[in-house]
Structures are given as C-alpha cells and as structure tokens.
Design a protein around this motif. Structure first.
Motif, short mmCIF file in Angstrom:
data_model
loop_
_atom_site.label_atom_id
_atom_site.label_comp_id
_atom_site.label_asym_id
_atom_site.label_seq_id
_atom_site.Cartn_x
_atom_site.Cartn_y
_atom_site.Cartn_z
N LYS A 179 84.95 52.02 34.68
CA LYS A 179 85.14 53.44 34.40
C LYS A 179 86.55 53.87 34.74
O LYS A 179 87.19 53.31 35.62
N TRP A 180 87.01 54.85 34.00
CA TRP A 180 88.28 55.50 34.30
C TRP A 180 88.01 56.89 34.84
O TRP A 180 88.62 57.34 35.77
N ARG A 240 86.74 53.88 24.07
CA ARG A 240 87.68 54.90 24.59
C ARG A 240 88.57 55.43 23.48
O ARG A 240 88.82 56.64 23.39
N TYR A 266 81.17 64.51 25.90
CA TYR A 266 81.48 63.58 26.99
C TYR A 266 81.04 64.16 28.33
O TYR A 266 80.42 63.47 29.14
N CYS A 309 82.19 55.95 28.80
CA CYS A 309 82.65 54.99 27.80
C CYS A 309 82.24 53.57 28.18
O CYS A 309 81.85 52.78 27.32
N VAL A 368 86.58 57.80 21.36
CA VAL A 368 86.39 59.09 22.03
C VAL A 368 87.66 59.94 21.90
O VAL A 368 87.58 61.14 21.62
N VAL A 369 88.79 59.33 22.08
CA VAL A 369 90.05 60.07 21.94
C VAL A 369 90.22 60.58 20.51
O VAL A 369 90.57 61.75 20.29
N ARG A 398 75.71 55.35 32.78
CA ARG A 398 77.14 55.36 33.08
C ARG A 398 77.48 54.12 33.89
O ARG A 398 76.73 53.70 34.75
N VAL A 449 85.12 48.06 25.54
CA VAL A 449 85.24 49.38 26.15
C VAL A 449 86.49 50.11 25.67
O VAL A 449 86.49 51.34 25.53
N ASN A 450 87.55 49.38 25.38
CA ASN A 450 88.78 50.03 24.90
C ASN A 450 88.59 50.63 23.50
O ASN A 450 89.16 51.67 23.20
#
Length: 67
Positions: free
Chosen positions: A14-15, A35, A53, A20, A38-39, A9, A31-32
């Motif tokens: 990180k958000w 993300r 996740y 991610c 994942v969405v 990680r 990374v976007n």
C-alpha cells in the motif's frame, strides 16, 4: 476446502490506504497497473474516482495476517 478470494485492503502493498494493492491481489493484475488506472480514472472522471477510492478505503476490511 477451496480458497475463496476476498476483496480486502492490502497491508503489505500500500501507498495510501491499500485499496489498489487489494484490488490487484483480487484480480491478479500488477499493482502499478491498478494505480495507473485509478489515476487515469480520477483525471477523466473529474474526481469521481477519488470518492470511490475513499469509499473503498472506508468500506473494505483490511486483510488479516495469517502466520
């Protein structure tokens, strides 16, 4: 000595949990993009990706800081 990639990680990118960011660093992807994937997986897998996740958040170690 070769540098072996480790799936960890991210501390810096990180958000939420850094999962991610860690996957992006491991694969070399943006990374976007990770993300977004994942969405999309969460929406189309009716939430199963959220469980994956959370499991990754719990199981993956956080990256170590090297100075």
């Amino acid at each position: 000595m070769t540098d072996k990639k480790k799936l960890q990680r991210s501390r810096s990118d990180k958000w939420l949990g850094g999962v991610c960011g860690g996957i992006a660093a491991y694969t070399g992807w943006d990374v976007n993009l990770v993300r977004l994937l994942v969405v999309l997986l969460t929406v189309f897998s009716t939430g199963t990706a959220i469980i994956a996740y959370i499991a990754a958040w719990i199981l993956l170690p956080e990256e170590t800081i090297s100075y």
